[in-house]
Design an enzyme around this catalytic site. Sequence first.
Site, short mmCIF file in Angstrom:
data_model
loop_
_atom_site.label_atom_id
_atom_site.label_comp_id
_atom_site.label_asym_id
_atom_site.label_seq_id
_atom_site.Cartn_x
_atom_site.Cartn_y
_atom_site.Cartn_z
N ILE A 67 41.11 40.67 34.52
CA ILE A 67 39.65 40.80 34.69
C ILE A 67 39.26 39.63 35.59
CG2 ILE A 67 39.26 39.58 32.48
CD1 ILE A 67 36.60 41.08 32.20
N SER A 68 38.50 39.93 36.66
CA SER A 68 38.23 38.93 37.69
C SER A 68 37.35 37.79 37.18
CB SER A 68 37.53 39.60 38.88
OG SER A 68 38.24 40.74 39.30
#
Length: 212
Positions: free
Chosen positions: A61-62
Amino acid sequence: MSTPAIARELMVASQLRDRGISDPRVLEAMLRVPRHEFVPEPYRAQAYEDHPLPIGDNQTISQPYIVAVMLEALQLRPSDKVLEVGTGSGYVTALLAELAAEVFSIERHPALARKARDLLAGLGYSNVHVFAGDGTLGLPAAAPFDAIMVAAAAPDLPPALIAQLDDQGRMIIPIGTDDSQQLQLVRMVGGQPIITPRELVRFVPLISNRDE
Ligand code: SAH
């Protein structure tokens, strides 16, 4: 206020606003979307920290700041139809759903696509459509798009994505190799892509089915 809501306030103030993110719609969306719901249980306590986190299948997840930079660059309007390539956890899908009218999202790992679809439905997002497939081909059936957000790095601009941008449409995409990538903002003006180089970044690779 709940603990996650306080953590979100702090994230928005220190990681985003203090670093120059100023679009009020982006800041508000990032205050609203419960990022911890998109992070697997073992990492949940770190959900609001300043880095990416594992989400399974070797994907991440960025980092919140990079997500905010990309969303701000897209200048989304409430009436926009958006394509996302690389659904991953579905976190950015939820943010896009807050900022635009309709979101189409493609993820190449079927298990991640399924998980994100269920989670987004459970959170009440009814304006998102998650598909499992190769996002380098875009989604011709739903094109053209006002905006395209790509969350994995390609060696070059994928021609199918350029072709699916509407006039005045915007795309943000990391371009480069495994260890050297730069965000590129593409704007379609009169049928021509105008390209502006932006931040240096590090994303997982965009894997086309043709590479396998
Ligand atoms: N925005 C997501 C980022 C996930 S990482 C999040 O914050 O959770 C990038 C995702 O792109 C990974 O899940 C990876 O599986 C996916 N991906 C890589 N190549 C792809 C392709 N050709 N088509 C669709 N998804 C792809």
